[in-house]
Design a protein around this motif. Structure first.
Motif, PDB file in Angstrom:
ATOM      1  N   ARG A  33       0.825  -1.212   0.000  1.00 35.88           N
ATOM      2  CA  ARG A  33       0.000   0.000   0.000  1.00 35.88           C
ATOM      3  C   ARG A  33       0.858   1.261   0.000  1.00 35.88           C
ATOM      4  NH1 ARG A  33      -3.779  -1.688  -2.665  1.00 35.88           N
ATOM      5  NH2 ARG A  33      -5.100  -3.219  -1.691  1.00 35.88           N
ATOM      6  N   ALA A  34       2.011   1.202   0.644  1.00 36.64           N
ATOM      7  CA  ALA A  34       2.920   2.349   0.618  1.00 36.64           C
ATOM      8  C   ALA A  34       3.398   2.605  -0.812  1.00 36.64           C
ATOM      9  CB  ALA A  34       4.100   2.108   1.554  1.00 36.64           C
ATOM     10  N   ILE A  35       3.688   1.535  -1.528  1.00 32.81           N
ATOM     11  CA  ILE A  35       4.091   1.669  -2.938  1.00 32.81           C
ATOM     12  C   ILE A  35       2.925   2.227  -3.749  1.00 32.81           C
ATOM     13  CG2 ILE A  35       4.750   0.382  -5.019  1.00 32.81           C
ATOM     14  CD1 ILE A  35       6.342  -1.504  -3.087  1.00 32.81           C
ATOM     15  N   ASP A  36       1.726   1.713  -3.498  1.00 29.66           N
ATOM     16  CA  ASP A  36       0.543   2.232  -4.186  1.00 29.66           C
ATOM     17  C   ASP A  36       0.374   3.725  -3.920  1.00 29.66           C
ATOM     18  OD1 ASP A  36       0.075  -0.410  -4.903  1.00 29.66           O
ATOM     19  OD2 ASP A  36      -1.545  -0.699  -3.456  1.00 29.66           O
ATOM     20  N   ALA A  37       0.568   4.131  -2.671  1.00 31.97           N
ATOM     21  CA  ALA A  37       0.399   5.536  -2.295  1.00 31.97           C
ATOM     22  C   ALA A  37       1.399   6.436  -3.021  1.00 31.97           C
ATOM     23  CB  ALA A  37       0.531   5.703  -0.790  1.00 31.97           C
ATOM     24  N   LEU A  38       2.569   5.931  -3.305  1.00 31.61           N
ATOM     25  CA  LEU A  38       3.553   6.730  -4.042  1.00 31.61           C
ATOM     26  C   LEU A  38       3.036   7.152  -5.410  1.00 31.61           C
ATOM     27  CD1 LEU A  38       6.901   4.945  -3.154  1.00 31.61           C
ATOM     28  CD2 LEU A  38       6.367   7.361  -2.785  1.00 31.61           C
ATOM     29  N   THR A  39       2.154   6.363  -5.997  1.00 30.13           N
ATOM     30  CA  THR A  39       1.651   6.698  -7.332  1.00 30.13           C
ATOM     31  C   THR A  39       0.839   7.985  -7.331  1.00 30.13           C
ATOM     32  OG1 THR A  39      -0.392   5.398  -7.164  1.00 30.13           O
ATOM     33  CG2 THR A  39       1.585   4.261  -7.973  1.00 30.13           C
ATOM     34  N   LEU A  40       0.377   8.432  -6.168  1.00 29.33           N
ATOM     35  CA  LEU A  40      -0.353   9.702  -6.085  1.00 29.33           C
ATOM     36  C   LEU A  40       0.530  10.878  -6.489  1.00 29.33           C
ATOM     37  CD1 LEU A  40      -2.185   9.112  -2.694  1.00 29.33           C
ATOM     38  CD2 LEU A  40      -3.193   9.042  -4.987  1.00 29.33           C
ATOM     39  N   PHE A  41       1.843  10.669  -6.434  1.00 30.85           N
ATOM     40  CA  PHE A  41       2.789  11.732  -6.756  1.00 30.85           C
ATOM     41  C   PHE A  41       3.274  11.676  -8.210  1.00 30.85           C
ATOM     42  CE2 PHE A  41       3.032  10.991  -2.197  1.00 30.85           C
ATOM     43  CZ  PHE A  41       2.851  12.273  -1.710  1.00 30.85           C
ATOM     44  N   HIS A  42       2.730  10.747  -8.969  1.00 28.96           N
ATOM     45  CA  HIS A  42       3.045  10.590 -10.396  1.00 28.96           C
ATOM     46  C   HIS A  42       4.558  10.586 -10.634  1.00 28.96           C
ATOM     47  CE1 HIS A  42      -1.228  10.958 -11.037  1.00 28.96           C
ATOM     48  NE2 HIS A  42      -1.207  12.033 -10.258  1.00 28.96           N
ATOM     49  N   ALA A  43       5.037  11.425 -11.543  1.00 27.11           N
ATOM     50  CA  ALA A  43       6.457  11.408 -11.931  1.00 27.11           C
ATOM     51  C   ALA A  43       7.386  11.731 -10.767  1.00 27.11           C
ATOM     52  CB  ALA A  43       6.701  12.385 -13.073  1.00 27.11           C
ATOM     53  N   GLU A  44       6.906  12.488  -9.791  1.00 25.65           N
ATOM     54  CA  GLU A  44       7.744  12.801  -8.628  1.00 25.65           C
ATOM     55  C   GLU A  44       8.075  11.541  -7.827  1.00 25.65           C
ATOM     56  OE1 GLU A  44       5.357  15.662  -6.582  1.00 25.65           O
ATOM     57  OE2 GLU A  44       6.345  17.335  -7.576  1.00 25.65           O
ATOM     58  N   ALA A  45       7.304  10.477  -8.007  1.00 31.59           N
ATOM     59  CA  ALA A  45       7.519   9.232  -7.271  1.00 31.59           C
ATOM     60  C   ALA A  45       8.587   8.346  -7.906  1.00 31.59           C
ATOM     61  CB  ALA A  45       6.215   8.451  -7.172  1.00 31.59           C
ATOM     62  N   LEU A  46       8.960   8.635  -9.130  1.00 34.85           N
ATOM     63  CA  LEU A  46       9.890   7.753  -9.843  1.00 34.85           C
ATOM     64  C   LEU A  46      11.194   7.479  -9.087  1.00 34.85           C
ATOM     65  CD1 LEU A  46       9.326   8.870 -13.537  1.00 34.85           C
ATOM     66  CD2 LEU A  46       8.683   6.684 -12.486  1.00 34.85           C
ATOM     67  N   PRO A  47      11.858   8.487  -8.533  1.00 32.24           N
ATOM     68  CA  PRO A  47      13.100   8.179  -7.808  1.00 32.24           C
ATOM     69  C   PRO A  47      12.877   7.225  -6.625  1.00 32.24           C
ATOM     70  CG  PRO A  47      12.952  10.531  -8.244  1.00 32.24           C
ATOM     71  CD  PRO A  47      11.623   9.932  -8.623  1.00 32.24           C
ATOM     72  N   MET A  48      11.767   7.384  -5.927  1.00 34.31           N
ATOM     73  CA  MET A  48      11.471   6.511  -4.787  1.00 34.31           C
ATOM     74  C   MET A  48      11.158   5.093  -5.261  1.00 34.31           C
ATOM     75  SD  MET A  48      11.917   8.438  -2.250  1.00 34.31           S
ATOM     76  CE  MET A  48      12.030  10.172  -1.917  1.00 34.31           C
ATOM     77  N   LEU A  49      10.382   4.978  -6.317  1.00 38.88           N
ATOM     78  CA  LEU A  49      10.044   3.661  -6.851  1.00 38.88           C
ATOM     79  C   LEU A  49      11.296   2.953  -7.375  1.00 38.88           C
ATOM     80  CD1 LEU A  49       6.734   4.598  -8.679  1.00 38.88           C
ATOM     81  CD2 LEU A  49       6.943   3.151  -6.636  1.00 38.88           C
ATOM     82  N   GLU A  50      12.168   3.697  -8.031  1.00 34.52           N
ATOM     83  CA  GLU A  50      13.416   3.113  -8.527  1.00 34.52           C
ATOM     84  C   GLU A  50      14.312   2.667  -7.374  1.00 34.52           C
ATOM     85  OE1 GLU A  50      14.538   6.388 -11.015  1.00 34.52           O
ATOM     86  OE2 GLU A  50      13.399   5.615 -12.723  1.00 34.52           O
TER      87      GLU A  50
END
Length: 83
Positions: A33-50
């Motif tokens: 769910r934390a990963i899912d929540a990161l998607t709320l930030f769209h492109a700003e989430a990319l560094p965290m997802l990577e």
């Protein structure tokens, strides 16, 4: 609220979600769910997802992050209700 303050809060929120996703003391569902929540930030989430892809201890978390990275980069509209 100042623009700089707003950016700082957004950055802190992304870092918290990243840390939850990487916390092996939490339940898998919480981490997902934390990963899912990161998607709320769209492109700003990319560094965290990577970062999660590189550092996560479970393949399921890496795959979930890779999927979101791919979707964000392709311009897909993400909705947490569809997860």
């Amino acid at each position: 609220m100042c623009c700089e303050e707003k950016i700082n809060k957004s950055e802190i929120a992304r870092e918290v979600m990243r840390d939850i996703a990487l916390d092996d003391g939490r339940m898998l569902a919480e981490r997902q769910r934390a990963i899912d929540a990161l998607t709320l930030f769209h492109a700003e989430a990319l560094p965290m997802l990577e970062f999660i892809v590189r550092k996560a201890d479970l393949d399921v978390l890496k795959e979930r992050s890779r999927l979101y990275i791919q979707r964000i980069k392709s311009g897909a509209i993400l909705s947490m209700s569809a997860v």
